[in-house]
Design a protein around this motif. Structure first.
Motif, short mmCIF file in Angstrom:
data_model
loop_
_atom_site.label_atom_id
_atom_site.label_comp_id
_atom_site.label_asym_id
_atom_site.label_seq_id
_atom_site.Cartn_x
_atom_site.Cartn_y
_atom_site.Cartn_z
N GLY A 1 8.22 12.38 -16.96
CA GLY A 1 8.95 11.74 -17.29
C GLY A 1 8.79 11.17 -18.75
N GLU A 2 7.59 11.26 -19.06
CA GLU A 2 7.32 11.03 -20.68
C GLU A 2 6.06 11.64 -21.01
OE1 GLU A 2 7.43 6.63 -21.32
OE2 GLU A 2 5.98 6.38 -19.75
N ILE A 3 6.01 12.22 -22.47
CA ILE A 3 4.79 12.36 -22.86
C ILE A 3 4.68 11.90 -24.38
CG2 ILE A 3 3.29 14.41 -23.41
CD1 ILE A 3 4.45 15.90 -21.51
N GLU B 1 11.56 21.41 -32.08
CA GLU B 1 11.38 22.64 -31.57
C GLU B 1 10.16 22.72 -30.81
OE1 GLU B 1 12.29 26.55 -29.94
OE2 GLU B 1 13.65 24.87 -30.65
N LEU B 2 9.05 22.45 -31.56
CA LEU B 2 7.60 22.49 -31.13
C LEU B 2 7.42 21.52 -30.03
CD1 LEU B 2 4.74 23.56 -31.38
CD2 LEU B 2 4.61 21.42 -33.14
N LEU B 3 7.84 20.29 -30.07
CA LEU B 3 7.78 19.34 -28.98
C LEU B 3 8.61 19.87 -27.86
CD1 LEU B 3 8.73 16.17 -30.69
CD2 LEU B 3 6.60 16.76 -29.98
N LYS B 4 9.63 20.56 -27.90
CA LYS B 4 10.41 20.93 -26.53
C LYS B 4 9.44 22.12 -25.71
CE LYS B 4 13.24 24.36 -27.29
NZ LYS B 4 14.34 25.07 -27.44
N ASN B 5 8.64 23.02 -26.68
CA ASN B 5 7.91 24.06 -26.39
C ASN B 5 6.68 23.41 -25.69
OD1 ASN B 5 9.69 25.99 -27.10
ND2 ASN B 5 8.64 26.29 -29.01
N VAL B 6 6.05 22.46 -26.41
CA VAL B 6 4.66 22.00 -25.79
C VAL B 6 5.06 21.25 -24.31
CG1 VAL B 6 3.22 19.93 -26.15
CG2 VAL B 6 3.87 21.49 -27.90
N TYR B 7 6.26 20.43 -24.18
CA TYR B 7 6.71 19.81 -23.15
C TYR B 7 6.86 20.62 -21.90
CZ TYR B 7 8.33 15.50 -20.96
OH TYR B 7 8.66 14.35 -20.21
N HIS B 8 7.57 21.73 -22.14
CA HIS B 8 7.95 22.65 -21.10
C HIS B 8 6.70 23.34 -20.80
CE1 HIS B 8 12.33 22.84 -22.39
NE2 HIS B 8 12.13 21.95 -21.58
N ARG B 9 5.78 23.68 -21.57
CA ARG B 9 4.48 24.34 -21.02
C ARG B 9 3.44 23.50 -20.69
NH1 ARG B 9 5.92 29.45 -21.18
NH2 ARG B 9 6.64 30.44 -23.07
N MET B 10 3.33 22.30 -20.87
CA MET B 10 2.56 21.21 -20.21
C MET B 10 3.31 20.90 -18.96
SD MET B 10 0.07 20.31 -22.31
CE MET B 10 -0.73 18.91 -21.78
N GLU B 11 4.52 20.89 -18.63
CA GLU B 11 4.97 20.61 -17.24
C GLU B 11 4.72 22.06 -16.51
OE1 GLU B 11 8.62 17.87 -17.36
OE2 GLU B 11 9.14 19.59 -17.90
#
Length: 356
Positions: A293-295, A276-286
């Protein structure tokens, strides 16, 4: 590659390109003719079963594996040209600025409690301020990754211990004053911008700190996949756990169950919280930098069970994946290629993918 030497990552990527139906060629900035828009690229010749060299047009999709290279003018010119030509990129930007990223991520309520206290370093007073509430600090350059620009400073009364890697060598220096710490810092960082972070009381195994390298990718449908969560147990006395420090690496679930004696229910709950944290981080970084494509996200779990974002990496090296099965490793190399096709799905281009 020109010498036909085995390179496991390159060979894996080439194998996955056949499955993805993409044509991959590799190049550095030295092989680019910007005026003629031609590239002298290396590709795998299926006829000879060897790596061969020939000229290619500029690619349909650009998968950047090159270092940050701020001072390399030819790299910068090439990147600007590719942007001007609107060539899609697997990753929007080639690096994450650590201070800028921290400032922006901290604006989001769902992430704020997962970020260690961080300040911008300007002078001695910043260290003194942070040492009032911590006896150990992490100093990081804005741009460098893989532990290159990380120093740990520990205070013991009026003495200080500085740990860092320099030219692959692990160095520990003891100095008697904070003024001497500044001298060590100047020699190590050489004028680069620095952030100062409070430490995380990470979980330990055999008295060695551990963290997670979480590889998160977009697949051929543009959807997020949590490819692998690898546990990295740092070398004894090391201040970092990434591959530079030669850590022990384990698969996530077996490690927490067998080594740390978590129950299956506890592991499932922790995994769900991390993702859940990874999803939030990924979306915010985008939102901040554009589509990725990858982080590679470095995650810390402290002894109270709190989860922390240590760092985000734009060009994850996939060095922690080799403890997993072949299907997982293959997926990690296949996803960026499938995502490249996804980027082109409405463009009508051929499937030619290049890497630097």
């Amino acid at each position: 590659m020109r010498k036909q030497g085995g390179k496991s990552k390159i060979d894996r990527l080439q194998k996955m390109s056949q499955i993805a139906g993409t044509r991959v060629f590799f190049f550095s900035e030295r092989e680019v003719n910007i005026q003629q828009k031609k590239i002298r690229g290396i590709y795998f010749n299926e006829g000879t079963k060897k790596w061969s060299v020939r000229f290619f047009p500029f690619p349909d999709v650009y998968y950047n594996r090159r270092g940050e290279c701020k001072s390399n003018k030819k790299v910068q010119r090439l990147r600007k040209l590719l942007d001007k030509m609107r060539v899609p990129k697997v990753n929007s930007e080639h690096y994450f600025h650590k201070w800028k990223s921290y400032q922006l991520l901290r604006k989001y309520e769902e992430l704020r409690s997962h970020l260690p206290e961080t300040i911008y370093f300007e002078d001695k007073s910043d260290l003194e301020t942070m040492f009032r509430s911590n006896n150990r600090l992490y100093l990081k350059s804005f741009r460098q990754d893989n532990g290159v620009g990380v120093m740990c400073v520990t205070k013991d009364d009026d003495n200080y211990e500085c740990k860092y890697f320099k030219n692959e060598e692990f160095i520990v220096e003891h100095v008697p004053s904070i003024e001497q710490v500044l001298v060590v810092m100047e020699s190590f960082f050489r004028g680069k911008g620095i952030i100062v972070q409070s430490p995380i009381n990470l979980l330990k195994y055999n008295n060695r700190s551990l963290d997670l390298r979480c590889d998160v990718q977009r697949n051929g449908k543009g959807e997020l996949e949590y490819t692998a969560h690898s546990v990295r147990v740092g070398a004894e006395n090391s201040h970092i756990t990434n591959t530079r420090s030669n850590p022990e690496i384990y698969r996530f679930e077996p490690f927490f169950i067998e080594k740390l004696e978590y129950s299956k229910k506890e592991v499932d709950r922790l995994k769900a919280q991390i993702e859940e944290l990874l999803k939030n981080v990924y979306h915010r970084m985008e939102e901040i930098y554009g589509a990725y494509g990858e982080i590679g996200v470095d995650i810390g779990v402290d002894r109270f069970g709190s989860i922390w974002v240590i760092e985000c990496n734009t060009k994850p090296g996939k060095n922690s994946l080799w403890v997993y099965d072949d299907d997982t490793i293959d997926r990690a190399f296949l996803n960026p290629l499938l995502y490249a096709k996804y980027l082109l799905s409405n463009e009508g281009h051929s499937n030619q993918l290049s890497l630097t």
